[in-house]
Design a protein around this motif. Structure first.
Motif, PDB file in Angstrom:
ATOM      1  N   ILE A  14      98.352 -23.978 -57.428  1.00 14.13           N
ATOM      2  CA  ILE A  14      97.332 -22.945 -57.643  1.00 14.13           C
ATOM      3  C   ILE A  14      95.972 -23.431 -57.169  1.00 14.13           C
ATOM      4  CG2 ILE A  14      96.036 -21.699 -59.427  1.00 14.13           C
ATOM      5  CD1 ILE A  14      98.713 -21.671 -61.049  1.00 14.13           C
ATOM      6  N   VAL A  15      95.596 -24.640 -57.576  1.00  9.28           N
ATOM      7  CA  VAL A  15      94.290 -25.190 -57.211  1.00  9.28           C
ATOM      8  C   VAL A  15      94.198 -25.404 -55.705  1.00  9.28           C
ATOM      9  CG1 VAL A  15      92.782 -27.214 -57.443  1.00  9.28           C
ATOM     10  CG2 VAL A  15      93.811 -26.169 -59.476  1.00  9.28           C
ATOM     11  N   ASP A  16      95.254 -25.921 -55.098  1.00  8.86           N
ATOM     12  CA  ASP A  16      95.250 -26.110 -53.642  1.00  8.86           C
ATOM     13  C   ASP A  16      95.032 -24.781 -52.929  1.00  8.86           C
ATOM     14  OD1 ASP A  16      95.672 -28.830 -53.957  1.00  8.86           O
ATOM     15  OD2 ASP A  16      97.802 -28.762 -53.405  1.00  8.86           O
ATOM     16  N   ASP A  17      95.712 -23.736 -53.392  1.00  6.77           N
ATOM     17  CA  ASP A  17      95.576 -22.415 -52.779  1.00  6.77           C
ATOM     18  C   ASP A  17      94.138 -21.890 -52.922  1.00  6.77           C
ATOM     19  OD1 ASP A  17      96.722 -19.945 -51.571  1.00  6.77           O
ATOM     20  OD2 ASP A  17      96.206 -19.097 -53.530  1.00  6.77           O
ATOM     21  N   ILE A  18      93.579 -22.006 -54.104  1.00  2.00           N
ATOM     22  CA  ILE A  18      92.210 -21.539 -54.330  1.00  2.00           C
ATOM     23  C   ILE A  18      91.228 -22.332 -53.475  1.00  2.00           C
ATOM     24  CG2 ILE A  18      90.334 -21.424 -56.035  1.00  2.00           C
ATOM     25  CD1 ILE A  18      92.571 -20.758 -58.123  1.00  2.00           C
ATOM     26  N   ASN A  19      91.407 -23.650 -53.417  1.00  2.00           N
ATOM     27  CA  ASN A  19      90.482 -24.474 -52.629  1.00  2.00           C
ATOM     28  C   ASN A  19      90.573 -24.185 -51.138  1.00  2.00           C
ATOM     29  OD1 ASN A  19      89.212 -25.690 -54.791  1.00  2.00           O
ATOM     30  ND2 ASN A  19      90.538 -27.479 -54.792  1.00  2.00           N
TER      31      ASN A  19
ATOM     32  N   ALA B 281      92.880 -24.119 -70.734  1.00  5.27           N
ATOM     33  CA  ALA B 281      93.458 -25.316 -71.343  1.00  5.27           C
ATOM     34  C   ALA B 281      92.694 -26.581 -70.955  1.00  5.27           C
ATOM     35  CB  ALA B 281      94.923 -25.447 -70.940  1.00  5.27           C
ATOM     36  N   GLY B 282      91.687 -26.454 -70.093  1.00 10.72           N
ATOM     37  CA  GLY B 282      90.899 -27.620 -69.684  1.00 10.72           C
ATOM     38  C   GLY B 282      91.588 -28.506 -68.669  1.00 10.72           C
ATOM     39  N   GLN B 283      92.602 -27.985 -67.988  1.00  5.04           N
ATOM     40  CA  GLN B 283      93.305 -28.762 -66.969  1.00  5.04           C
ATOM     41  C   GLN B 283      92.535 -28.811 -65.655  1.00  5.04           C
ATOM     42  OE1 GLN B 283      96.919 -26.362 -67.236  1.00  5.04           O
ATOM     43  NE2 GLN B 283      98.007 -28.190 -67.926  1.00  5.04           N
ATOM     44  N   VAL B 284      91.782 -27.762 -65.367  1.00  4.48           N
ATOM     45  CA  VAL B 284      91.016 -27.685 -64.125  1.00  4.48           C
ATOM     46  C   VAL B 284      89.575 -27.301 -64.447  1.00  4.48           C
ATOM     47  CG1 VAL B 284      93.036 -27.045 -62.753  1.00  4.48           C
ATOM     48  CG2 VAL B 284      91.568 -25.256 -63.668  1.00  4.48           C
ATOM     49  N   GLY B 285      88.689 -27.635 -63.517  1.00  3.56           N
ATOM     50  CA  GLY B 285      87.295 -27.276 -63.712  1.00  3.56           C
ATOM     51  C   GLY B 285      86.547 -27.267 -62.399  1.00  3.56           C
ATOM     52  N   GLU B 286      85.327 -26.784 -62.478  1.00  3.50           N
ATOM     53  CA  GLU B 286      84.474 -26.689 -61.288  1.00  3.50           C
ATOM     54  C   GLU B 286      83.844 -28.040 -60.973  1.00  3.50           C
ATOM     55  OE1 GLU B 286      84.410 -24.204 -59.346  1.00  3.50           O
ATOM     56  OE2 GLU B 286      85.292 -22.672 -60.629  1.00  3.50           O
ATOM     57  N   GLN B 287      83.722 -28.322 -59.683  1.00  2.00           N
ATOM     58  CA  GLN B 287      83.091 -29.553 -59.210  1.00  2.00           C
ATOM     59  C   GLN B 287      81.809 -29.215 -58.456  1.00  2.00           C
ATOM     60  OE1 GLN B 287      86.837 -32.403 -58.323  1.00  2.00           O
ATOM     61  NE2 GLN B 287      86.317 -31.041 -56.682  1.00  2.00           N
ATOM     62  N   PRO B 288      80.877 -30.165 -58.386  1.00  2.00           N
ATOM     63  CA  PRO B 288      79.623 -29.905 -57.658  1.00  2.00           C
ATOM     64  C   PRO B 288      79.811 -29.621 -56.170  1.00  2.00           C
ATOM     65  CG  PRO B 288      79.398 -31.850 -59.051  1.00  2.00           C
ATOM     66  CD  PRO B 288      80.846 -31.448 -59.082  1.00  2.00           C
ATOM     67  N   ASP B 289      80.937 -30.032 -55.604  1.00  2.00           N
ATOM     68  CA  ASP B 289      81.158 -29.805 -54.173  1.00  2.00           C
ATOM     69  C   ASP B 289      81.661 -28.401 -53.857  1.00  2.00           C
ATOM     70  OD1 ASP B 289      83.810 -29.923 -55.039  1.00  2.00           O
ATOM     71  OD2 ASP B 289      84.342 -31.648 -53.775  1.00  2.00           O
ATOM     72  N   GLY B 290      81.786 -27.541 -54.891  1.00  2.00           N
ATOM     73  CA  GLY B 290      82.205 -26.164 -54.666  1.00  2.00           C
ATOM     74  C   GLY B 290      83.696 -25.934 -54.765  1.00  2.00           C
ATOM     75  N   TYR B 291      84.441 -26.961 -55.093  1.00  2.00           N
ATOM     76  CA  TYR B 291      85.887 -26.842 -55.182  1.00  2.00           C
ATOM     77  C   TYR B 291      86.349 -27.095 -56.612  1.00  2.00           C
ATOM     78  CZ  TYR B 291      85.516 -26.884 -50.161  1.00  2.00           C
ATOM     79  OH  TYR B 291      85.169 -26.567 -48.877  1.00  2.00           O
ATOM     80  N   LEU B 292      87.564 -26.643 -56.917  1.00  2.00           N
ATOM     81  CA  LEU B 292      88.160 -26.934 -58.216  1.00  2.00           C
ATOM     82  C   LEU B 292      88.698 -28.354 -58.219  1.00  2.00           C
ATOM     83  CD1 LEU B 292      90.242 -23.690 -58.913  1.00  2.00           C
ATOM     84  CD2 LEU B 292      88.223 -24.479 -60.154  1.00  2.00           C
ATOM     85  N   GLY B 293      88.676 -28.970 -59.376  1.00  2.00           N
ATOM     86  CA  GLY B 293      89.232 -30.302 -59.535  1.00  2.00           C
ATOM     87  C   GLY B 293      90.118 -30.350 -60.755  1.00  2.00           C
TER      88      GLY B 293
ATOM     89  N   SER C 118      86.404 -16.504 -56.476  1.00  2.00           N
ATOM     90  CA  SER C 118      86.459 -16.236 -57.904  1.00  2.00           C
ATOM     91  C   SER C 118      87.290 -14.996 -58.194  1.00  2.00           C
ATOM     92  CB  SER C 118      85.050 -16.054 -58.466  1.00  2.00           C
ATOM     93  OG  SER C 118      84.342 -17.258 -58.353  1.00  2.00           O
ATOM     94  N   ALA C 119      87.136 -13.968 -57.403  1.00  2.00           N
ATOM     95  CA  ALA C 119      87.899 -12.742 -57.615  1.00  2.00           C
ATOM     96  C   ALA C 119      89.390 -13.007 -57.447  1.00  2.00           C
ATOM     97  CB  ALA C 119      87.437 -11.659 -56.651  1.00  2.00           C
ATOM     98  N   MET C 120      89.758 -13.820 -56.459  1.00  2.00           N
ATOM     99  CA  MET C 120      91.163 -14.137 -56.244  1.00  2.00           C
ATOM    100  C   MET C 120      91.707 -14.917 -57.426  1.00  2.00           C
ATOM    101  SD  MET C 120      91.435 -15.185 -52.264  1.00  2.00           S
ATOM    102  CE  MET C 120      89.816 -15.892 -52.026  1.00  2.00           C
ATOM    103  N   ALA C 121      90.952 -15.896 -57.891  1.00  2.00           N
ATOM    104  CA  ALA C 121      91.406 -16.745 -58.978  1.00  2.00           C
ATOM    105  C   ALA C 121      91.555 -15.960 -60.272  1.00  2.00           C
ATOM    106  CB  ALA C 121      90.430 -17.900 -59.170  1.00  2.00           C
ATOM    107  N   GLN C 122      90.645 -15.043 -60.533  1.00  2.00           N
ATOM    108  CA  GLN C 122      90.669 -14.303 -61.788  1.00  2.00           C
ATOM    109  C   GLN C 122      91.926 -13.460 -61.925  1.00  2.00           C
ATOM    110  OE1 GLN C 122      88.566 -15.276 -63.898  1.00  2.00           O
ATOM    111  NE2 GLN C 122      87.079 -16.200 -62.549  1.00  2.00           N
ATOM    112  N   ARG C 123      92.568 -13.144 -60.836  1.00  2.00           N
ATOM    113  CA  ARG C 123      93.764 -12.298 -60.881  1.00  2.00           C
ATOM    114  C   ARG C 123      95.016 -13.078 -61.264  1.00  2.00           C
ATOM    115  NH1 ARG C 123      92.177  -9.869 -55.221  1.00  2.00           N
ATOM    116  NH2 ARG C 123      90.416  -8.654 -55.894  1.00  2.00           N
ATOM    117  N   ASP C 124      94.952 -14.387 -61.265  1.00  2.00           N
ATOM    118  CA  ASP C 124      96.122 -15.215 -61.513  1.00  2.00           C
ATOM    119  C   ASP C 124      96.119 -15.706 -62.960  1.00  2.00           C
ATOM    120  OD1 ASP C 124      98.112 -17.128 -61.610  1.00  2.00           O
ATOM    121  OD2 ASP C 124      97.679 -17.891 -59.609  1.00  2.00           O
TER     122      ASP C 124
END
Length: 132
Positions: A67-72, A43-55, A28-34
């Motif tokens: 961005i999402v691949d890097d965070i995941n 914008a609602g393009q990405v969101g949290e998933q129950p498996d702990g990863y962004l979707g 979360s800290a890494m993501a918040q910096r971007d």
């Protein structure tokens, strides 16, 4: 072939939940910096998933996908190194996903247990019944 469904025990859930906060801080800290990530989330393009990863709540641009691949990838590393003894990486990621969904803010997207994308409003998000 039948898939085994993980059913948490009280002790396992307590151990996983107690250490999930550590995994929450790193990705979360890494993501918040971007700012690009924040913009995609707002914008609602990405969101949290129950498996702990962004979707992807909508078709992503190549930039959002990167961005999402890097965070995941970073989340997977945090889950792998932070999973407590007696639990799996998937169990740890699941509990973290429960916590990340609970921390979404109004207007943000998250995946409900039925795999549909929801937009958070003022009420608590719909979470998996196995969430602590």
């Amino acid at each position: 072939m039948m898939t085994k469904i993980w059913k948490p025990t009280g002790l396992a859930m307590a151990a996983v939940a107690a250490t999930a906060a550590v995994a929450l801080m790193v990705p979360s800290a890494m993501a918040q910096r971007d700012p690009a990530y924040e913009a995609a989330r707002a914008a609602g393009q990405v969101g949290e998933q129950p498996d702990g990863y962004l979707g992807y709540a909508s078709s992503p641009t190549p930039a959002v996908r990167a961005i999402v691949d890097d965070i995941n990838i970073k989340r997977k590393a945090a889950y792998t190194s932070g999973a407590p003894a007696g639990s799996t990486v998937e169990q740890f990621a699941f509990v973290t996903g429960c916590n990340l969904i609970a921390k979404t803010r109004p207007g943000e997207k998250y995946m409900a247990p039925d795999r549909s994308w929801k937009t958070r409003d003022a009420s608590p998000p719909v979470r998996d019944s196995r969430c602590p």
